[in-house]
Design a protein around this motif. Structure first.
Motif, PDB file in Angstrom:
ATOM      1  N   SER A   1      28.525 138.886   8.350  1.00 59.29           N
ATOM      2  CA  SER A   1      29.186 138.021   7.376  1.00 59.29           C
ATOM      3  C   SER A   1      30.673 138.365   7.252  1.00 59.29           C
ATOM      4  O   SER A   1      31.047 139.538   7.246  1.00 59.29           O
ATOM      5  CB  SER A   1      28.527 138.193   6.016  1.00 59.29           C
ATOM      6  OG  SER A   1      27.163 137.869   6.114  1.00 59.29           O
ATOM      7  N   ALA A   2      31.479 137.317   7.166  1.00 58.04           N
ATOM      8  CA  ALA A   2      32.939 137.456   7.017  1.00 58.04           C
ATOM      9  C   ALA A   2      33.569 138.303   8.125  1.00 58.04           C
ATOM     10  O   ALA A   2      34.453 139.118   7.885  1.00 58.04           O
ATOM     11  CB  ALA A   2      33.297 138.002   5.637  1.00 58.04           C
ATOM     12  N   SER A   3      33.101 138.104   9.355  1.00 51.90           N
ATOM     13  CA  SER A   3      33.646 138.863  10.475  1.00 51.90           C
ATOM     14  C   SER A   3      34.089 137.983  11.637  1.00 51.90           C
ATOM     15  O   SER A   3      34.232 138.461  12.754  1.00 51.90           O
ATOM     16  CB  SER A   3      32.628 139.889  10.969  1.00 51.90           C
ATOM     17  OG  SER A   3      32.288 140.768   9.935  1.00 51.90           O
ATOM     18  N   GLY A   4      34.271 136.696  11.396  1.00 48.35           N
ATOM     19  CA  GLY A   4      34.952 135.896  12.408  1.00 48.35           C
ATOM     20  C   GLY A   4      34.183 134.773  13.083  1.00 48.35           C
ATOM     21  O   GLY A   4      34.697 134.177  14.029  1.00 48.35           O
ATOM     22  N   LYS A   5      32.987 134.428  12.628  1.00 45.79           N
ATOM     23  CA  LYS A   5      32.246 133.344  13.295  1.00 45.79           C
ATOM     24  C   LYS A   5      32.933 131.996  13.092  1.00 45.79           C
ATOM     25  O   LYS A   5      33.150 131.255  14.048  1.00 45.79           O
ATOM     26  CB  LYS A   5      30.794 133.256  12.774  1.00 45.79           C
ATOM     27  CG  LYS A   5      29.946 134.462  13.127  1.00 45.79           C
ATOM     28  CD  LYS A   5      28.519 134.332  12.604  1.00 45.79           C
ATOM     29  CE  LYS A   5      28.432 134.200  11.106  1.00 45.79           C
ATOM     30  NZ  LYS A   5      28.966 135.324  10.335  1.00 45.79           N
ATOM     31  N   THR A   6      33.268 131.675  11.833  1.00 43.14           N
ATOM     32  CA  THR A   6      33.909 130.388  11.562  1.00 43.14           C
ATOM     33  C   THR A   6      35.202 130.284  12.351  1.00 43.14           C
ATOM     34  O   THR A   6      35.492 129.260  12.990  1.00 43.14           O
ATOM     35  CB  THR A   6      34.219 130.258  10.050  1.00 43.14           C
ATOM     36  OG1 THR A   6      33.005 130.401   9.330  1.00 43.14           O
ATOM     37  CG2 THR A   6      34.843 128.913   9.739  1.00 43.14           C
ATOM     38  N   ASN A   7      35.985 131.361  12.305  1.00 38.30           N
ATOM     39  CA  ASN A   7      37.265 131.320  12.997  1.00 38.30           C
ATOM     40  C   ASN A   7      37.094 131.152  14.503  1.00 38.30           C
ATOM     41  O   ASN A   7      37.819 130.387  15.125  1.00 38.30           O
ATOM     42  CB  ASN A   7      38.071 132.577  12.662  1.00 38.30           C
ATOM     43  CG  ASN A   7      38.781 132.400  11.324  1.00 38.30           C
ATOM     44  OD1 ASN A   7      39.853 131.815  11.267  1.00 38.30           O
ATOM     45  ND2 ASN A   7      38.152 132.834  10.262  1.00 38.30           N
ATOM     46  N   LEU A   8      36.134 131.848  15.081  1.00 40.99           N
ATOM     47  CA  LEU A   8      35.962 131.750  16.528  1.00 40.99           C
ATOM     48  C   LEU A   8      35.550 130.332  16.938  1.00 40.99           C
ATOM     49  O   LEU A   8      36.089 129.767  17.882  1.00 40.99           O
ATOM     50  CB  LEU A   8      34.914 132.760  17.006  1.00 40.99           C
ATOM     51  CG  LEU A   8      34.793 132.864  18.523  1.00 40.99           C
ATOM     52  CD1 LEU A   8      36.093 133.370  19.128  1.00 40.99           C
ATOM     53  CD2 LEU A   8      33.651 133.788  18.914  1.00 40.99           C
ATOM     54  N   ALA A   9      34.614 129.751  16.208  1.00 42.51           N
ATOM     55  CA  ALA A   9      34.097 128.439  16.610  1.00 42.51           C
ATOM     56  C   ALA A   9      35.110 127.318  16.359  1.00 42.51           C
ATOM     57  O   ALA A   9      35.086 126.295  17.017  1.00 42.51           O
ATOM     58  CB  ALA A   9      32.794 128.148  15.866  1.00 42.51           C
TER      59      ALA A   9
END
Ligand code: GTP
Ligand code: SPV
Ligand code: MN
Length: 609
Positions: A264-272
């Motif tokens: 959580s809060a480690s970059g999934k949204t940003n990466l995708a």
């Protein structure tokens, strides 16, 4: 007494089993009214919530809400998986007997919605027509209108998804009661909150929070915990906290799909989201499929497929700006009907702000309130340095608002998976990327994912811990069985995905700066991974995987000196120490498949242990 039957008739909810379930809980919670909602009701519900002061305007077609200040993140301690089978107890699922938890939750919920409306939210956690559709239907009952507004964005909401289901186990019963937030003793020994998934009864009972991960039951409780239990119990699919993206190489016309888990809060949204179309001289086109959950299965053609069960994004606001994630900013533009929660808000100008949105906070502080609702202008000197927005403040928007959302994001077929990656906030040891071609070693790597916990869960920020496949807070069944289920599903696929471990967060121990620029530049190691899979590059073999050479990485337009050498190196001494910790970590898991231990011993042996 509410006339439930009449309310359900008015809402077009005809399913007999669902009607019985709603009637039962309307009576128990003591709600004054019952109302069935669908996505088509959004504008009316928004108007009602504005009128009631539950949300505020934040620009044209944008809204702001503040949750209670002790209720801003998930609580791992208070989250429980209950079943009727003691053998379902794992290390992370806080297992309790269903016979103990159900009566307890019923007691908490009894009469607790008096004076309120109980909203009935029929939803589907899948694109309609998905081969996994039968595991995706649910009906959330909530006494909180803001939860309805969020669910309409995050899930597909309409009675038509559940009306034709023909047995009583074919939908998830998901009951959410907010409770008296000011008197629940959050985080004290007298904490009254309970977030329970009764997994073998497909029933979710959450009491005492209105924050996303605790209250949007379609998302985390069904989409992750219940889904993964169902995937295991049926033997058919995997459910993971994974992002999912597609990369098209315009020169070759080939398209690749990569999914993967970061805590959580480690970059999934940003990466995708942020690997924008113009990345790397316009050669690659990157499409967004999902940012938090993926369901994976093997199709009739033997290929591994993945899909995002969600309909929206519940993204971390902090540090989202025009440089780090312009795509996210586009997805919350005026007119998108996006919601902001627990960011800072200006009640005069209706603007929102969070740390990292701009370098400095607005210089004119008149009208600005922080996430607790306190005026910035009235802060004491001691409070001057406190953040304006909560670190876990979030934006909520639908997938259709994401500029690079894939054209086929709603295709029920899903997409074939080429690679599975793991990562997290790891300040040392983990290089930029290391590729793993062996399936058991890839699964082993996921199980030994170690990273810093974040502000997405209360009280854990910065703590180094293992977070297997980024599922630690969402694990619903025992870890040994989880590993075996992974080996079984991937084992059935005729074309195996390549695995990789990535790390955007290695820091200079001296001055603490990130050694890799991250965000939009993260496309570069992913391109290398696809080239490796295609046999176009070779990399350097190390005991813990294949690492790119400096020459193999596309570094066009990027200025990076010796920092890159540091993140393309393996500190074998540090890794040997890590192997001891891993041994302890894996030893906790009952019934861990021998293949996983073999993978561990292979890596240890290669490190000279
Ligand atoms: P959940 O929604 O909680 O599951 O989180 P997530 O994994 O989707 O995390 P998200 O992408 O929202 O990122 C969380 C935080 O990490 C934000 O504050 C980002 O700005 C920051 N972040 C994301 N990617 C990078 C990166 O490549 N480098 C650095 N330094 N920070 C990043
Ligand atoms: C997470 O905490 O991993 C999230 C946000 O994705 S929440 O929906 O709150 O769980
Ligand atoms: Mn998440």
């Amino acid at each position: 007494m509410v006339d439930v039957a009449q309310a359900l008739d008015e809402g077009g909810l005809t399913n007999k089993y669902v009607r019985d379930y709603v009637a039962e809980w309307a009576e128990l919670t003591g709600a004054d009214r019952v109302e069935v909602v669908s996505a088509a009701d959004d504008a009316r519900l928004i108007a009602e919530a504005l009128e009631a002061g539950e949300i505020q305007p934040a620009g044209e077609g944008l809204y702001y809400s503040r949750s209670y200040f002790k209720d801003t993140a998930r609580s791992e301690e208070r989250t429980i998986v209950a079943t009727n089978r003691p053998e379902d107890r794992g290390i992370y699922n806080n297992w309790r007997p269903a016979s103990e938890m159900k009566p307890l939750l019923m007691d908490k919920m009894r009469g607790a919605s008096a004076g309120k409306t109980m909203y009935v939210i029929p939803y589907l956690m899948a694109p309609p027509g998905s081969p996994l559709e039968r595991y995706a239907a649910g009906v959330e009952l909530t006494d909180n209108r803001s939860v309805v507004l969020h669910m309409i964005r995050m899930a597909r909401v309409d009675a038509s998804y559940i009306n034709d289901l023909d047995d009583q186990d074919s939908f998830v019963r998901a009951v959410h009661v907010t409770g008296d937030l000011e008197n629940l003793g959050q985080g004290t020994p007298h904490d009254q909150r309970y977030f329970v998934t009764v997994a073998d009864e497909r029933t979710i009972l959450h009491f005492g929070s209105s924050y996303g991960g605790n209250a949007l039951l379609g998302k985390i409780a069904h989409g992750l915990r219940q889904g993964s239990y169902d995937g295991w119990a049926s033997g058919k699919f995997l459910v993971e906290q994974f992002m999912l993206l597609g990369i098209t190489d315009k020169e070759t016309g080939k398209k690749y799909h990569i999914c993967g888990g970061f805590p959580s809060a480690s970059g999934k949204t940003n990466l995708a989201m942020t690997l924008a179309p113009d990345a790397l001289g316009d050669r690659y086109y990157v499409e967004f499929y999902g940012d938090d959950i993926a369901w994976l299965w093997v199709g009739d053609d033997g290929k591994l497929y993945g899909m995002n069960p969600e309909n929206g994004v519940f993204g971390v606001a902090k540090d989202t700006n025009a440089d780090t994630n312009p795509t996210a900013l586009d997805s919350i533009e005026p007119g998108t009907q996006a919601l902001f929660t627990n960011v800072a808000y200006n009640e005069d100008t209706h603007e929102v702000w969070w740390e990292g949105k701009t370098k400095n906070p607005p210089s004119e502080i008149t009208g600005w309130r922080d996430w607790k609702g306190n005026l910035i202008s009235e802060r004491s000197e001691d409070e001057a340095d406190e953040p304006w927005a909560h670190p876990n403040s979030r934006f909520t928007t639908t997938l259709a608002n994401v500029p690079n959302v894939a054209k086929d994001f709603e295709d029920p077929k899903g997409v074939p998976i080429d690679a599975i990656i793991f990562g997290g906030r790891t300040r040392d040891r983990e290089p930029l990327i290391r590729a793993i071609t062996d399936v058991a070693e890839g699964v082993y790597d996921g199980l030994t994912l170690g990273a810093e916990a974040t502000f997405a869960a209360d009280g854990l920020d910065g703590q180094l811990r293992y977070d297997p496949m980024s599922m630690r807070p969402f694990m619903s069944y025992p870890e040994g069985a989880y590993a075996a289920h992974w080996l079984k599903i991937i084992g059935e696929a005729t074309e195996k995905p390549i695995f990789a471990h990535v790390n955007w967060f290695q820091k200079d121990p001296e001055d603490g700066h990130f050694l890799w620029p991250g965000y939009r530049e993260n496309l570069r190691p992913l391109i290398w991974l696809m080239q490796l899979k295609n046999g176009e590059v070779e990399g350097n073999k190390t005991p813990v995987g294949i690492i790119p050479t400096r020459e193999e990485l596309n570094l066009d337009g990027l200025e990076i000196g010796e920092d890159l050498d540091r993140i393309l190196a393996i500190d074998e001494e540090r890794w040997r120490q890590e192997m001891g910790f891993r041994e302890g970590h894996l030893s906790q898991f009952d019934g861990l498949p021998e293949e996983i231990w073999e993978a561990h011993r292979r890596v240890a042996g290669d490190l000279g242990l």
